[in-house]
Structures are given as structure tokens and as C-alpha cells.
Design an enzyme around this catalytic site. Sequence first.
Site, PDB file in Angstrom:
ATOM      1  N   ARG A  86       2.066 -23.154  -9.508  1.00 24.84           N
ATOM      2  CA  ARG A  86       1.167 -24.072 -10.216  1.00 24.84           C
ATOM      3  C   ARG A  86       0.392 -23.385 -11.336  1.00 24.84           C
ATOM      4  O   ARG A  86      -0.194 -24.067 -12.178  1.00 24.84           O
ATOM      5  CB  ARG A  86       0.204 -24.743  -9.236  1.00 24.84           C
ATOM      6  CG  ARG A  86       0.892 -25.717  -8.289  1.00 24.84           C
ATOM      7  CD  ARG A  86      -0.108 -26.543  -7.495  1.00 24.84           C
ATOM      8  NE  ARG A  86       0.515 -27.671  -6.838  1.00 24.84           N
ATOM      9  CZ  ARG A  86       0.936 -27.688  -5.568  1.00 24.84           C
ATOM     10  NH1 ARG A  86       0.774 -26.614  -4.810  1.00 24.84           N
ATOM     11  NH2 ARG A  86       1.503 -28.754  -5.053  1.00 24.84           N
ATOM     12  N   MET A  88       9.729 -23.776  -2.685  1.00 28.37           N
ATOM     13  CA  MET A  88       9.887 -24.991  -3.482  1.00 28.37           C
ATOM     14  C   MET A  88      10.364 -24.636  -4.898  1.00 28.37           C
ATOM     15  O   MET A  88      10.244 -25.445  -5.821  1.00 28.37           O
ATOM     16  CB  MET A  88       8.578 -25.784  -3.529  1.00 28.37           C
ATOM     17  CG  MET A  88       8.133 -26.231  -2.129  1.00 28.37           C
ATOM     18  SD  MET A  88       7.032 -27.650  -2.144  1.00 28.37           S
ATOM     19  CE  MET A  88       5.665 -27.001  -3.087  1.00 28.37           C
ATOM     20  N   GLY A  89      10.863 -23.423  -5.068  1.00 24.85           N
ATOM     21  CA  GLY A  89      11.395 -23.023  -6.371  1.00 24.85           C
ATOM     22  C   GLY A  89      10.305 -22.674  -7.361  1.00 24.85           C
ATOM     23  O   GLY A  89       9.175 -22.360  -6.974  1.00 24.85           O
ATOM     24  N   HIS A 131       7.279 -14.830  -4.742  1.00 23.83           N
ATOM     25  CA  HIS A 131       8.471 -15.242  -3.986  1.00 23.83           C
ATOM     26  C   HIS A 131       9.462 -14.077  -3.861  1.00 23.83           C
ATOM     27  O   HIS A 131      10.080 -13.887  -2.818  1.00 23.83           O
ATOM     28  CB  HIS A 131       9.179 -16.391  -4.710  1.00 23.83           C
ATOM     29  CG  HIS A 131       8.390 -17.667  -4.794  1.00 23.83           C
ATOM     30  ND1 HIS A 131       7.962 -18.191  -5.993  1.00 23.83           N
ATOM     31  CD2 HIS A 131       7.978 -18.540  -3.835  1.00 23.83           C
ATOM     32  CE1 HIS A 131       7.319 -19.316  -5.772  1.00 23.83           C
ATOM     33  NE2 HIS A 131       7.303 -19.562  -4.484  1.00 23.83           N
ATOM     34  N   GLN A 152       5.659 -33.628   1.857  1.00 19.87           N
ATOM     35  CA  GLN A 152       4.385 -32.909   1.917  1.00 19.87           C
ATOM     36  C   GLN A 152       3.512 -33.163   0.686  1.00 19.87           C
ATOM     37  O   GLN A 152       2.487 -32.517   0.517  1.00 19.87           O
ATOM     38  CB  GLN A 152       4.619 -31.415   2.136  1.00 19.87           C
ATOM     39  CG  GLN A 152       5.247 -30.677   0.988  1.00 19.87           C
ATOM     40  CD  GLN A 152       5.676 -29.279   1.422  1.00 19.87           C
ATOM     41  OE1 GLN A 152       6.555 -29.105   2.239  1.00 19.87           O
ATOM     42  NE2 GLN A 152       5.027 -28.266   0.855  1.00 19.87           N
ATOM     43  N   ALA A 193       6.983 -13.603  -9.014  1.00 22.34           N
ATOM     44  CA  ALA A 193       7.085 -12.290  -8.367  1.00 22.34           C
ATOM     45  C   ALA A 193       6.637 -12.335  -6.901  1.00 22.34           C
ATOM     46  O   ALA A 193       7.078 -11.511  -6.093  1.00 22.34           O
ATOM     47  CB  ALA A 193       6.270 -11.262  -9.140  1.00 22.34           C
ATOM     48  N   GLY A 197       4.482 -16.411   2.996  1.00 26.93           N
ATOM     49  CA  GLY A 197       3.442 -15.672   2.288  1.00 26.93           C
ATOM     50  C   GLY A 197       2.063 -15.946   2.871  1.00 26.93           C
ATOM     51  O   GLY A 197       1.742 -17.084   3.221  1.00 26.93           O
TER      52      GLY A 197
HETATM   53  P1  AMP Z   1       6.065 -22.298  -2.384  1.00 23.97           P
HETATM   54  O1  AMP Z   1       7.312 -22.247  -3.215  1.00 23.97           O
HETATM   55  O2  AMP Z   1       4.822 -22.352  -3.181  1.00 23.97           O
HETATM   56  O3  AMP Z   1       6.148 -23.317  -1.283  1.00 23.97           O
HETATM   57  O4  AMP Z   1       6.002 -20.897  -1.652  1.00 23.97           O
HETATM   58  C1  AMP Z   1       7.081 -20.404  -0.888  1.00 23.97           C
HETATM   59  C2  AMP Z   1       6.611 -19.219  -0.098  1.00 23.97           C
HETATM   60  O5  AMP Z   1       6.149 -18.206  -0.995  1.00 23.97           O
HETATM   61  C3  AMP Z   1       5.438 -19.555   0.834  1.00 23.97           C
HETATM   62  O6  AMP Z   1       5.633 -18.882   2.074  1.00 23.97           O
HETATM   63  C4  AMP Z   1       4.257 -19.017   0.078  1.00 23.97           C
HETATM   64  O7  AMP Z   1       3.179 -18.642   0.904  1.00 23.97           O
HETATM   65  C5  AMP Z   1       4.865 -17.807  -0.594  1.00 23.97           C
HETATM   66  N1  AMP Z   1       4.068 -17.411  -1.755  1.00 23.97           N
HETATM   67  C6  AMP Z   1       3.773 -18.175  -2.840  1.00 23.97           C
HETATM   68  N2  AMP Z   1       2.974 -17.482  -3.683  1.00 23.97           N
HETATM   69  C7  AMP Z   1       2.745 -16.279  -3.108  1.00 23.97           C
HETATM   70  C8  AMP Z   1       1.983 -15.133  -3.475  1.00 23.97           C
HETATM   71  N3  AMP Z   1       1.277 -15.078  -4.596  1.00 23.97           N
HETATM   72  N4  AMP Z   1       1.979 -14.081  -2.636  1.00 23.97           N
HETATM   73  C9  AMP Z   1       2.682 -14.116  -1.466  1.00 23.97           C
HETATM   74  N5  AMP Z   1       3.413 -15.161  -1.073  1.00 23.97           N
HETATM   75  C10 AMP Z   1       3.453 -16.229  -1.873  1.00 23.97           C
END
Ligand code: AMP
Length: 311
Positions: A218, A60-61, A67, A91, A65, A178
Site C-alpha cells: 500500500r 496478495m502480490g 515479501h 477479506q 523486498a 511476516g
Molecule cells: P500481503 O501481500 O500484504 O498480504 O503480505 C504477504 C505476507 O508478507 C504477509 O505474511 C505479510 O505479513 C508479509 N509482509 C508484508 N510486508 C512485510 C514487511 N514489511 N516485512 C515483513 N513481512 C511483510
Amino acid sequence: MTQPQHTGGRVNVLTKPEVIGTIEELRSRLIDAQSRIESERAGRGDDAGGTPRIVLVPTMGALHAGHLTLVRRARSLGEIVVVSIFVNPLQFGAGEDLGTYPRTLDADVAALAAEGVPFVFAPTSQVMYPDGDASTRVTAGTVGSLFEGAARPGHFDGMLTVVAKLFNIVGPDVAVFGQKDAQQVFLVERMLADLDFRTRIEVVPIVREDGGLALSSRNRALEPDQRAAARALSAGLADAASVAGQGAEVALQVAHARIDAEPLVKLDYLVVVDPRTFLPVRALHHGPARMLVAALVGHTRLIDNVALELP
Ligand code: AMP
């Protein structure tokens, strides 16, 4: 577009990603990229590689680190990496942070350029949901209404729906997720099995900042005192993992002691689940388990988890 950069006498070639907003353009770029790689290989007399693999990293951008660790894993898994950046309205529930979710596309693209990512798919909501909504949705079932799903009704249906759409748009051989979003990983894996997707997923361990807090887009919303308080979550999980040999009850008590002592942390749930079912462990459960935590720190909802080995 290729820009030679001179750094300390070395020449690095930085490739700026193509930022693509439509489904048709992305598909045609990916076909071009595959045939370009194939003809380059043929030119070298190398026909051993098979069809070049497409690897997708859905995000989601507001990249951090964590990502970028997923992106590096993606690069090791295939020749063509696509990072999607889409804050999926489906979502987010009413009253959630859809409007204030951080959007930092220029900085994200710069970070992905430094990682050598060729394609960023950044569609608008209009591209993803031309009718303004998705009347056909994937349902996440019972597990989708527990934990994060209990706090955020409809969240996992929305997440699975966009993941299914992204997989159909990109056609990845592999998608990288992740472990931080453990329930998401469980539900995506189940969807892939239940609906016979050809894509397989690769899961990257949680990336943490010094002090243990799991990186999250966040976290930007946390004030310094809140950020310090939020460390109680990862500290509680680490304490729990270190006593898991004494059983799930002891692990839960130890984590509670740490988290409940932090007044700025408002605990939502702390639970130990069976990784095979994602349901709370039964008394006789032994072997691998996962402790999950979610809490509000100020207005910011944070989640974290850790693997446990129960006796
Ligand atoms: P999001 O942008 O928050 O939807 O996350 C995109 C992807 O990055 C998802 O698969 C998350 O689980 C992964 N992700 C976000 N934060 C972390 C983190 N601290 N460690 C590992 N993966 C992460």
C-alpha cells in the site's frame, strides 16, 4: 523452463516459475516435484532427506523486498517453495481498496524468478470461490474483532478462510508469514492449533525502508509528503521501545507524542498487547509485550508494531 544468463563472466541459471491457476494442476505439479526430488536423491544414493518439504508463502502480490525476505526464508526451510498471489475478496470490506489494490503479476513473477521460486499459485476468484462466495467460513473469534478487526469487520474471518483453503490446496509443511501483520500471525497460529492443522508457521521480522517505514504494497499509494509523514509511525514505536523499561504507560505517551505531532497521520489505534492473548496488557503485566499502531495517511491505511520488554 531454464534460461542460462551470462552476468560478468558467471553463468547463473534462472528458473522461471510455473504460474499455475487451478487447484488440480498445482496439486499434480507438487506431487511430480516431490517424486522428482526423491528419485534424484535415490539416484545419488541419498535417502536421508525424508519427503521433500513444501513451503508456502501466501501473498496478495505487488511484491516488495519484505515479501522477498519471506521467500528467502522459505527456500531455507524446504525443497519446494510455492508463492501464492491472490487478492482475497473475502477479506476486504465494502468501501475498502479491493478494486484499487495494486496488481502487478508480471513484475511479481519476474522477482520470484530471480529468487529461484519454482511455483506461483495465482488463482482467480472463480477458482477459489466457484459459488461466488464461501458459505463455510473460519471465524476469528473475539481477537478477530479487535484492532484491525474493529476497523475492518469480517477481515480476519476472510483472511483465515483463505489461509485454511490455501493450506488444504497446497498441503505445506511450513508456511511463512511476516511479523508486520502481528494480529494475522496470532490468529493464524491459533487457527492451526484449534483446528489441528499439520502445517507449522515461521514468522519473519518486519522489513523496513531507510527511515523506518515498514514496507507495504500500500505504500505505493503514498505521495512523497505522506511517505515522509508515515515515518512517524515507526519512529513512535522505536521511541516507545527505548523507554519500555519505564512501563507501558510511558511507552504509550512517548509514541503518542511522536505520532500525534504529525498532522498528515490520522491515528486509528495505538495499544500494547499481551502476546499470549493479544488483549491489551493489564496494569501488572511484565515481560514481553507488543505495541501495535494503525493509522490513515491520506486514504492509505498503514499498520506497524514493535516488541516491548515491560518491567
Ligand atoms: P500481503 O501481500 O500484504 O498480504 O503480505 C504477504 C505476507 O508478507 C504477509 O505474511 C505479510 O505479513 C508479509 N509482509 C508484508 N510486508 C512485510 C514487511 N514489511 N516485512 C515483513 N513481512 C511483510
